[in-house]
Design a protein around this motif. Sequence first.
Motif, PDB file in Angstrom:
ATOM      1  N   SER A  12     -11.073  15.933 -12.026  1.00  0.00           N
ATOM      2  CA  SER A  12     -11.207  14.481 -11.924  1.00  0.00           C
ATOM      3  C   SER A  12      -9.902  13.821 -11.485  1.00  0.00           C
ATOM      4  CB  SER A  12     -11.669  13.891 -13.263  1.00  0.00           C
ATOM      5  OG  SER A  12     -10.792  14.266 -14.311  1.00  0.00           O
ATOM      6  N   SER A  13      -8.757  14.329 -11.981  1.00  0.00           N
ATOM      7  CA  SER A  13      -7.482  13.736 -11.566  1.00  0.00           C
ATOM      8  C   SER A  13      -7.178  14.066 -10.107  1.00  0.00           C
ATOM      9  CB  SER A  13      -6.348  14.210 -12.473  1.00  0.00           C
ATOM     10  OG  SER A  13      -6.145  15.616 -12.354  1.00  0.00           O
ATOM     11  N   LEU A  14      -7.546  15.270  -9.671  1.00  0.00           N
ATOM     12  CA  LEU A  14      -7.343  15.634  -8.274  1.00  0.00           C
ATOM     13  C   LEU A  14      -8.255  14.817  -7.360  1.00  0.00           C
ATOM     14  CD1 LEU A  14      -7.069  19.528  -8.572  1.00  0.00           C
ATOM     15  CD2 LEU A  14      -5.209  17.861  -8.383  1.00  0.00           C
ATOM     16  N   GLN A  15      -9.480  14.564  -7.798  1.00  0.00           N
ATOM     17  CA  GLN A  15     -10.380  13.730  -7.016  1.00  0.00           C
ATOM     18  C   GLN A  15      -9.828  12.312  -6.876  1.00  0.00           C
ATOM     19  OE1 GLN A  15     -14.040  14.510  -9.358  1.00  0.00           O
ATOM     20  NE2 GLN A  15     -14.974  15.112  -7.404  1.00  0.00           N
ATOM     21  N   ALA A  16      -9.237  11.808  -7.944  1.00  0.00           N
ATOM     22  CA  ALA A  16      -8.659  10.461  -7.891  1.00  0.00           C
ATOM     23  C   ALA A  16      -7.515  10.407  -6.888  1.00  0.00           C
ATOM     24  CB  ALA A  16      -8.179  10.049  -9.284  1.00  0.00           C
ATOM     25  N   LEU A  17      -6.633  11.393  -6.924  1.00  0.00           N
ATOM     26  CA  LEU A  17      -5.513  11.432  -5.984  1.00  0.00           C
ATOM     27  C   LEU A  17      -6.015  11.517  -4.546  1.00  0.00           C
ATOM     28  CD1 LEU A  17      -2.384  11.789  -5.570  1.00  0.00           C
ATOM     29  CD2 LEU A  17      -2.848  14.255  -5.542  1.00  0.00           C
ATOM     30  N   GLU A  18      -6.950  12.421  -4.277  1.00  0.00           N
ATOM     31  CA  GLU A  18      -7.465  12.600  -2.921  1.00  0.00           C
ATOM     32  C   GLU A  18      -8.128  11.329  -2.414  1.00  0.00           C
ATOM     33  OE1 GLU A  18     -10.115  13.125   0.259  1.00  0.00           O
ATOM     34  OE2 GLU A  18     -10.838  12.731  -1.784  1.00  0.00           O
ATOM     35  N   ALA A  19      -8.898  10.661  -3.271  1.00  0.00           N
ATOM     36  CA  ALA A  19      -9.604   9.450  -2.860  1.00  0.00           C
ATOM     37  C   ALA A  19      -8.635   8.313  -2.557  1.00  0.00           C
ATOM     38  CB  ALA A  19     -10.605   9.032  -3.937  1.00  0.00           C
ATOM     39  N   VAL A  20      -7.602   8.159  -3.361  1.00  0.00           N
ATOM     40  CA  VAL A  20      -6.611   7.105  -3.098  1.00  0.00           C
ATOM     41  C   VAL A  20      -5.909   7.353  -1.776  1.00  0.00           C
ATOM     42  CG1 VAL A  20      -4.422   6.087  -3.879  1.00  0.00           C
ATOM     43  CG2 VAL A  20      -6.249   6.519  -5.523  1.00  0.00           C
ATOM     44  N   ASP A  21      -5.569   8.610  -1.504  1.00  0.00           N
ATOM     45  CA  ASP A  21      -4.906   8.940  -0.236  1.00  0.00           C
ATOM     46  C   ASP A  21      -5.832   8.674   0.948  1.00  0.00           C
ATOM     47  OD1 ASP A  21      -2.836  10.315   1.459  1.00  0.00           O
ATOM     48  OD2 ASP A  21      -4.498  11.703   1.737  1.00  0.00           O
ATOM     49  N   ARG A  22      -7.083   9.057   0.843  1.00  0.00           N
ATOM     50  CA  ARG A  22      -8.011   8.929   1.966  1.00  0.00           C
ATOM     51  C   ARG A  22      -8.462   7.497   2.190  1.00  0.00           C
ATOM     52  NH1 ARG A  22     -13.282   9.450   1.099  1.00  0.00           N
ATOM     53  NH2 ARG A  22     -12.884  10.716  -0.758  1.00  0.00           N
ATOM     54  N   LEU A  23      -8.688   6.754   1.089  1.00  0.00           N
ATOM     55  CA  LEU A  23      -9.234   5.398   1.199  1.00  0.00           C
ATOM     56  C   LEU A  23      -8.167   4.318   1.228  1.00  0.00           C
ATOM     57  CD1 LEU A  23     -12.220   5.849  -1.263  1.00  0.00           C
ATOM     58  CD2 LEU A  23     -12.280   5.938   1.238  1.00  0.00           C
ATOM     59  N   GLY A  24      -6.962   4.666   0.794  1.00  0.00           N
ATOM     60  CA  GLY A  24      -5.850   3.727   0.916  1.00  0.00           C
ATOM     61  C   GLY A  24      -5.538   2.889  -0.296  1.00  0.00           C
ATOM     62  N   THR A  25      -6.499   2.696  -1.191  1.00  0.00           N
ATOM     63  CA  THR A  25      -6.252   1.878  -2.389  1.00  0.00           C
ATOM     64  C   THR A  25      -6.954   2.498  -3.584  1.00  0.00           C
ATOM     65  OG1 THR A  25      -8.211   0.443  -2.137  1.00  0.00           O
ATOM     66  CG2 THR A  25      -6.177  -0.220  -0.971  1.00  0.00           C
ATOM     67  N   ALA A  26      -6.417   2.183  -4.769  1.00  0.00           N
ATOM     68  CA  ALA A  26      -7.047   2.652  -6.001  1.00  0.00           C
ATOM     69  C   ALA A  26      -8.379   1.951  -6.226  1.00  0.00           C
ATOM     70  CB  ALA A  26      -6.109   2.430  -7.182  1.00  0.00           C
ATOM     71  N   THR A  27      -8.491   0.702  -5.756  1.00  0.00           N
ATOM     72  CA  THR A  27      -9.739  -0.049  -5.908  1.00  0.00           C
ATOM     73  C   THR A  27     -10.871   0.628  -5.140  1.00  0.00           C
ATOM     74  OG1 THR A  27      -8.558  -2.129  -6.176  1.00  0.00           O
ATOM     75  CG2 THR A  27     -10.868  -2.267  -5.521  1.00  0.00           C
ATOM     76  N   ALA A  28     -10.593   1.013  -3.890  1.00  0.00           N
ATOM     77  CA  ALA A  28     -11.610   1.695  -3.086  1.00  0.00           C
ATOM     78  C   ALA A  28     -11.947   3.056  -3.683  1.00  0.00           C
ATOM     79  CB  ALA A  28     -11.122   1.853  -1.650  1.00  0.00           C
ATOM     80  N   ALA A  29     -10.921   3.762  -4.185  1.00  0.00           N
ATOM     81  CA  ALA A  29     -11.161   5.059  -4.815  1.00  0.00           C
ATOM     82  C   ALA A  29     -12.045   4.905  -6.050  1.00  0.00           C
ATOM     83  CB  ALA A  29      -9.835   5.713  -5.185  1.00  0.00           C
ATOM     84  N   ALA A  30     -11.772   3.867  -6.842  1.00  0.00           N
ATOM     85  CA  ALA A  30     -12.564   3.627  -8.046  1.00  0.00           C
ATOM     86  C   ALA A  30     -14.027   3.372  -7.700  1.00  0.00           C
ATOM     87  CB  ALA A  30     -11.985   2.441  -8.818  1.00  0.00           C
ATOM     88  N   THR A  70       1.356  11.989  -1.173  1.00  0.00           N
ATOM     89  CA  THR A  70       0.548  12.138   0.041  1.00  0.00           C
ATOM     90  C   THR A  70       0.437  13.603   0.453  1.00  0.00           C
ATOM     91  OG1 THR A  70       1.149   9.922   0.814  1.00  0.00           O
ATOM     92  CG2 THR A  70       0.372  11.503   2.476  1.00  0.00           C
ATOM     93  N   ALA A  71       1.583  14.321   0.425  1.00  0.00           N
ATOM     94  CA  ALA A  71       1.566  15.738   0.788  1.00  0.00           C
ATOM     95  C   ALA A  71       0.692  16.544  -0.170  1.00  0.00           C
ATOM     96  CB  ALA A  71       2.995  16.289   0.809  1.00  0.00           C
ATOM     97  N   TYR A  72       0.796  16.221  -1.470  1.00  0.00           N
ATOM     98  CA  TYR A  72      -0.003  16.923  -2.464  1.00  0.00           C
ATOM     99  C   TYR A  72      -1.484  16.626  -2.261  1.00  0.00           C
ATOM    100  CZ  TYR A  72      -1.243  18.679  -7.150  1.00  0.00           C
ATOM    101  OH  TYR A  72      -1.791  19.373  -8.197  1.00  0.00           O
ATOM    102  N   ALA A  73      -1.800  15.378  -1.937  1.00  0.00           N
ATOM    103  CA  ALA A  73      -3.201  14.991  -1.738  1.00  0.00           C
ATOM    104  C   ALA A  73      -3.823  15.755  -0.581  1.00  0.00           C
ATOM    105  CB  ALA A  73      -3.300  13.487  -1.479  1.00  0.00           C
ATOM    106  N   GLN A  74      -3.063  16.000   0.464  1.00  0.00           N
ATOM    107  CA  GLN A  74      -3.593  16.744   1.610  1.00  0.00           C
ATOM    108  C   GLN A  74      -3.905  18.192   1.229  1.00  0.00           C
ATOM    109  OE1 GLN A  74      -0.568  16.127   4.574  1.00  0.00           O
ATOM    110  NE2 GLN A  74      -1.186  14.008   4.978  1.00  0.00           N
TER     111      GLN A  74
END
Length: 293
Positions: A12-30, A70-74
């Motif tokens: 779940s924490s990895l999904q959160a990181l990946e989504a924030v990186d891909r979508l650009g904001t924590a709001t969109a990731a949420a 960002t590097a970790y998210a990739q």
Amino acid sequence: MIAPRRFLPSISSLQALEAVDRLGTATAAAQELSLTHSAVSRQLKALEDQIGVALFRREGKGLALTQSGTAYAQSVRGFLNDLARASLKVRASGERSSLNLGILPAFGTHWLTPRLRAFAEAHPEITVNLSTRLSPFDFSRDKLDAAIHFGARNWQGVEYLELSSERVIPACAPQLVPQGPVSQQELLALPLLHLESRPGAWEEWFTRNGCPGARLRGMLFDQFAQMAEAAALGFGVALLPDFLAEAEFRRGRLVPAFARYAAAEGTYFLVWPRLRDPGRPLQALIRWLQAQG
């Protein structure tokens, strides 16, 4: 050996990181993860504490990933995709064994796949997964048990099972040769279609048929199927392998532009790593293909 747990964060924490990186904001990731903004923030904070490196920074009311984040998210994105594919394969196979084959598009579609139906009927306990590639397969990187190779026995570190030689024939739309097949000299006057992976194929064909041709130009394609489609639309003459040409002739979309087939340089092989013992599913396929003659 599996890495220590401190290096294995929660999914779940990895999904959160990946989504924030891909979508650009924590709001969109949420929104995508059906979580609250604060829940995403907590997931990122927990991940940051576990890794021990700053992964994000606050910018006003929002969050932004650091360069390390960002590097970790990739890297995480690749891991999550691999995990999803592995889960899909397990679900698709169920209790059956799986066999992962790398195939060439046209040969796989028109020669191998029809034969695999009989193999599947003979071995219902095995699920065959097909992966189509145009570039050479790398058994050290690709998760494949075996692959289809066309050419000579020039692939290092593999075992070979010869499957089929190849014959080719010029083929085109009926309107290009309204009187039927033409001569070699007449073919030179028609637009010729070329395949990226077979440079010089037309030159070789003309030479073998006693009519040398040089610097032959025309449209270029990366797959036989695309080239056959262009030929059917009247763009020119395609030099097609027999298994594809016969299928197109039966459909009536293409006709022979020359009266006979010619042998092509190269053979189709099933290959598998020499230093890796073939599993029982691959052994079963090898025995079955050998029995087909």
